[in-house]
Design a protein around this motif. Sequence first.
Motif, PDB file in Angstrom:
ATOM      1  N   ASN A  29       0.883  -1.168   0.011  1.00 37.05           N
ATOM      2  CA  ASN A  29       0.121  -0.120   0.079  1.00 37.05           C
ATOM      3  C   ASN A  29       0.931   1.091   0.118  1.00 37.05           C
ATOM      4  O   ASN A  29       1.673   1.446   0.922  1.00 37.05           O
ATOM      5  N   LEU A  30       0.816   1.924  -1.130  1.00 38.19           N
ATOM      6  CA  LEU A  30       1.547   3.173  -1.219  1.00 38.19           C
ATOM      7  C   LEU A  30       0.725   4.358  -0.965  1.00 38.19           C
ATOM      8  O   LEU A  30      -0.335   4.743  -1.583  1.00 38.19           O
ATOM      9  N   ASP A  31       1.051   5.036   0.178  1.00 37.48           N
ATOM     10  CA  ASP A  31      -0.162   6.136   0.388  1.00 37.48           C
ATOM     11  C   ASP A  31       0.849   7.330   1.020  1.00 37.48           C
ATOM     12  O   ASP A  31       1.647   7.132   1.765  1.00 37.48           O
ATOM     13  N   ALA A  32       0.214   8.572   0.434  1.00 38.31           N
ATOM     14  CA  ALA A  32       1.292   9.904   1.118  1.00 38.31           C
ATOM     15  C   ALA A  32       0.669  10.292   2.432  1.00 38.31           C
ATOM     16  O   ALA A  32       0.987  11.299   2.949  1.00 38.31           O
ATOM     17  N   LEU A  33      -0.516   9.550   2.883  1.00 38.14           N
ATOM     18  CA  LEU A  33      -1.045  10.097   4.083  1.00 38.14           C
ATOM     19  C   LEU A  33      -1.262  11.452   4.020  1.00 38.14           C
ATOM     20  O   LEU A  33      -0.962  12.351   4.887  1.00 38.14           O
ATOM     21  N   THR A  34      -2.220  11.921   3.087  1.00 34.78           N
ATOM     22  CA  THR A  34      -2.613  13.294   2.927  1.00 34.78           C
ATOM     23  C   THR A  34      -3.666  13.312   4.268  1.00 34.78           C
ATOM     24  O   THR A  34      -4.181  12.486   4.827  1.00 34.78           O
ATOM     25  N   TYR A  35      -4.448  14.679   4.266  1.00 36.55           N
ATOM     26  CA  TYR A  35      -5.585  14.896   5.244  1.00 36.55           C
ATOM     27  C   TYR A  35      -6.603  13.807   5.116  1.00 36.55           C
ATOM     28  O   TYR A  35      -7.175  13.390   6.040  1.00 36.55           O
ATOM     29  N   ASN A  57       4.716   9.049  -2.101  1.00 38.82           N
ATOM     30  CA  ASN A  57       3.767   9.879  -3.024  1.00 38.82           C
ATOM     31  C   ASN A  57       3.886   9.169  -4.549  1.00 38.82           C
ATOM     32  O   ASN A  57       5.125   8.466  -5.066  1.00 38.82           O
ATOM     33  N   ILE A  58       2.742   9.011  -5.195  1.00 41.08           N
ATOM     34  CA  ILE A  58       2.848   8.442  -6.411  1.00 41.08           C
ATOM     35  C   ILE A  58       3.722   9.277  -7.600  1.00 41.08           C
ATOM     36  O   ILE A  58       3.845   8.863  -8.610  1.00 41.08           O
ATOM     37  N   CYS A  59       3.822  10.725  -7.195  1.00 38.18           N
ATOM     38  CA  CYS A  59       4.503  11.473  -7.988  1.00 38.18           C
ATOM     39  C   CYS A  59       5.878  10.922  -7.902  1.00 38.18           C
ATOM     40  O   CYS A  59       6.754  11.784  -8.432  1.00 38.18           O
ATOM     41  N   ASN A  76      -4.536   1.979  -8.791  1.00 41.35           N
ATOM     42  CA  ASN A  76      -4.409   3.288  -8.573  1.00 41.35           C
ATOM     43  C   ASN A  76      -5.669   4.046  -7.848  1.00 41.35           C
ATOM     44  O   ASN A  76      -6.643   4.358  -8.702  1.00 41.35           O
ATOM     45  N   PHE A  77      -5.834   4.112  -6.775  1.00 47.61           N
ATOM     46  CA  PHE A  77      -6.824   4.934  -5.935  1.00 47.61           C
ATOM     47  C   PHE A  77      -6.279   6.099  -5.241  1.00 47.61           C
ATOM     48  O   PHE A  77      -7.053   6.872  -4.752  1.00 47.61           O
ATOM     49  N   ALA A  78      -4.939   6.311  -5.499  1.00 55.53           N
ATOM     50  CA  ALA A  78      -4.556   7.661  -4.898  1.00 55.53           C
ATOM     51  C   ALA A  78      -4.916   8.996  -5.832  1.00 55.53           C
ATOM     52  O   ALA A  78      -4.680   8.655  -6.927  1.00 55.53           O
ATOM     53  N   ARG A  95      -1.663  17.779  -9.634  1.00 55.58           N
ATOM     54  CA  ARG A  95      -0.423  17.354  -9.409  1.00 55.58           C
ATOM     55  C   ARG A  95      -0.760  15.731  -9.064  1.00 55.58           C
ATOM     56  O   ARG A  95       0.097  14.901  -9.851  1.00 55.58           O
ATOM     57  N   THR A  96      -1.276  15.428  -8.374  1.00 59.12           N
ATOM     58  CA  THR A  96      -1.783  13.825  -8.125  1.00 59.12           C
ATOM     59  C   THR A  96      -2.350  13.105  -9.068  1.00 59.12           C
ATOM     60  O   THR A  96      -2.102  12.214  -9.568  1.00 59.12           O
ATOM     61  N   ASP A  97      -3.523  13.927  -9.515  1.00 61.29           N
ATOM     62  CA  ASP A  97      -4.409  13.137 -10.264  1.00 61.29           C
ATOM     63  C   ASP A  97      -4.184  12.982 -11.930  1.00 61.29           C
ATOM     64  O   ASP A  97      -4.575  12.201 -12.633  1.00 61.29           O
TER      65      ASP A  97
HETATM   66  N1  LIG Z   1     -15.607   8.098  -3.101  1.00 55.39           N
HETATM   67  C1  LIG Z   1     -16.023   8.030  -4.199  1.00 55.39           C
HETATM   68  O1  LIG Z   1     -17.623   8.132  -4.390  1.00 55.39           O
HETATM   69  C2  LIG Z   1     -15.660   7.925  -5.760  1.00 55.39           C
HETATM   70  C3  LIG Z   1     -16.300   7.581  -6.833  1.00 55.39           C
HETATM   71  C4  LIG Z   1     -15.644   7.509  -8.136  1.00 55.39           C
HETATM   72  C5  LIG Z   1     -14.316   7.609  -8.245  1.00 55.39           C
HETATM   73  N2  LIG Z   1     -13.703   7.736  -7.036  1.00 55.39           N
HETATM   74  C6  LIG Z   1     -12.099   7.625  -7.266  1.00 55.39           C
HETATM   75  O2  LIG Z   1     -11.613   6.640  -6.610  1.00 55.39           O
HETATM   76  C7  LIG Z   1     -10.232   6.906  -5.919  1.00 55.39           C
HETATM   77  C8  LIG Z   1     -10.023   6.756  -4.362  1.00 55.39           C
HETATM   78  O3  LIG Z   1     -11.227   7.677  -3.950  1.00 55.39           O
HETATM   79  P1  LIG Z   1     -11.644   7.552  -2.177  1.00 55.39           P
HETATM   80  O4  LIG Z   1     -12.885   8.162  -1.946  1.00 55.39           O
HETATM   81  O5  LIG Z   1     -11.227   6.505  -1.522  1.00 55.39           O
HETATM   82  O6  LIG Z   1     -10.357   8.961  -1.902  1.00 55.39           O
HETATM   83  P2  LIG Z   1      -9.832   9.290  -0.434  1.00 55.39           P
HETATM   84  O7  LIG Z   1      -9.636  10.950  -0.645  1.00 55.39           O
HETATM   85  O8  LIG Z   1     -10.709   8.654   0.698  1.00 55.39           O
HETATM   86  O9  LIG Z   1      -8.440   8.361  -0.488  1.00 55.39           O
HETATM   87  C9  LIG Z   1      -7.607   8.979  -1.300  1.00 55.39           C
HETATM   88  C10 LIG Z   1      -6.082   8.316  -0.683  1.00 55.39           C
HETATM   89  O10 LIG Z   1      -5.151   8.731  -1.417  1.00 55.39           O
HETATM   90  C11 LIG Z   1      -3.981   9.152  -0.880  1.00 55.39           C
HETATM   91  N3  LIG Z   1      -3.166  10.065  -1.554  1.00 55.39           N
HETATM   92  C12 LIG Z   1      -3.751  11.336  -2.057  1.00 55.39           C
HETATM   93  N4  LIG Z   1      -2.683  11.815  -2.777  1.00 55.39           N
HETATM   94  C13 LIG Z   1      -1.773  10.831  -3.085  1.00 55.39           C
HETATM   95  C14 LIG Z   1      -0.502  10.735  -3.579  1.00 55.39           C
HETATM   96  N5  LIG Z   1       0.043  12.026  -4.198  1.00 55.39           N
HETATM   97  N6  LIG Z   1       0.339   9.772  -3.567  1.00 55.39           N
HETATM   98  C15 LIG Z   1       0.160   8.935  -3.011  1.00 55.39           C
HETATM   99  N7  LIG Z   1      -1.208   8.684  -2.112  1.00 55.39           N
HETATM  100  C16 LIG Z   1      -1.853   9.602  -2.128  1.00 55.39           C
HETATM  101  C17 LIG Z   1      -4.465   9.943   0.404  1.00 55.39           C
HETATM  102  O11 LIG Z   1      -3.669   9.923   1.570  1.00 55.39           O
HETATM  103  C18 LIG Z   1      -5.831   8.955   1.073  1.00 55.39           C
HETATM  104  O12 LIG Z   1      -5.414   7.680   1.587  1.00 55.39           O
HETATM  105  C19 LIG Z   1      -9.905   8.329  -6.341  1.00 55.39           C
HETATM  106  O13 LIG Z   1      -9.398   8.257  -7.709  1.00 55.39           O
HETATM  107  C20 LIG Z   1     -11.427   8.712  -6.524  1.00 55.39           C
HETATM  108  O14 LIG Z   1     -11.275   9.854  -7.774  1.00 55.39           O
HETATM  109  C21 LIG Z   1     -14.172   7.746  -5.933  1.00 55.39           C
END
Ligand SMILES: NC(=O)c1ccc[n+]([C@@H]2O[C@H](COP(=O)([O-])OP(=O)(O)OC[C@H]3O[C@@H](n4cnc5c(N)ncnc54)[C@H](O)[C@@H]3O)[C@@H](O)[C@H]2O)c1
Length: 340
Positions: A29-35, A57-59, A76-78, A95-97
């Motif tokens: 699990n690679l996660d940047a631990l954002t807010y 960070n995925i960047c 990729n869920f980040a 930047r991230t997306d």
């Molecule tokens: N929640 C929804 O209803 C929904 C619907 C359709 C698509 N999505 C997509 O699903 C994915 C996950 O959504 P979610 O609701 O679980 O989001 P979330 O905001 O709950 O979690 C995002 C996670 O990504 C991590 N993250 C952010 N930037 C990062 C980086 N640069 N490098 C590494 N980690 C990073 C954060 O720390 C966090 O743990 C996203 O791509 C979102 O666009 C979500």
Amino acid sequence: MKLLVTGGCGFIGSHVIDALILDGHEVINLDALTYAADPANNAAVAGSPRYRFVHGNICDAALVADLVNEVDVVVNFAAETHVDRSLHDPVPFVRTDVEGVAVLLEAVRRRPGLRLVHMSTDEVFGSLPPGVEADVNRPFAPASPYAASKAAAELLIAAYRHTYGLPITVIRACNLYGPRQHPEKFIPLFITQALRREPMPLYGDGLQEREWLYIDDFVDAFRRVLAAPDGGPLVVHVASGERLPNRRIAELICGLTGAPLSLIHPVADRPGHDRRYALDASTARALGWAPKVPLEEGLARTVEWYRVHGRSRLEREEYRRWFVAQYAERLGAGKGGESG
Ligand SMILES: NC(=O)c1ccc[n+]([C@@H]2O[C@H](COP(=O)([O-])OP(=O)(O)OC[C@H]3O[C@@H](n4cnc5c(N)ncnc54)[C@H](O)[C@@H]3O)[C@@H](O)[C@H]2O)c1
């Protein structure tokens, strides 16, 4: 199978990781631990010898290039995921997306045989007219910086597929809900406000229509995508067909929490707010998938989860600051109680 899951400390990623570990896979699990992250989301798997957390960070191209050498699949869920935040400060979204996806694509391109599954959203299509469902070939028309960044990532992915022949899978989902979602999102926000008998700030007329799917049903669809022979379809729409105006969701939450309808508090709308999303989910259904959790049952489960776990998340300083910045003025100026 060994997988690199990015963003696995967030809402969707953490549920998917739980399922992957349960199914016997190995997960990094690679996660940047954002807010938006909460390491408590991974409590069920943290002790597993098949689970490893990497804070990063995925960047970070060097880190990603290293990690992909250890796995067969990248998921990729980040992402930066909150539309309202993208209206205040779009740059982290790009930047991230977008850039983050470019880094992942480069890593995948340099490792032949590696599979990438990328998570996208119904929001790439923008607002749809009544009665219309978006099929997988519908042109993009994103309307928020969040949606535009997700659409940009998908354009990059399409270019990598076309140019390098990479078999990248994109999953576009409707709005998901359930335990562990960050409390700034619509359903957790309204549940936590209702549980505390605080005003529920409803944007505009509350007639924006959204399609809602419970997280367990999404995880079921994800498992099928992962297991599909030859990688399955390149684009899969995962959606429930349960489309309701936001006001109706608010009313259901009042019913489930015992909160009075007078707590539903109309406030100034989100600028550029899309009216309606709807996905044609025939690609997911072709994998034998169908949603099993009806909206009211999923909402009831979600309410119970926030009843037990919600408080600690609401007490975080970052969340309190966000709530005040986003809603204090709106609630002060709103027409409280009108909907009751
Ligand atoms: N929640 C929804 O209803 C929904 C619907 C359709 C698509 N999505 C997509 O699903 C994915 C996950 O959504 P979610 O609701 O679980 O989001 P979330 O905001 O709950 O979690 C995002 C996670 O990504 C991590 N993250 C952010 N930037 C990062 C980086 N640069 N490098 C590494 N980690 C990073 C954060 O720390 C966090 O743990 C996203 O791509 C979102 O666009 C979500």
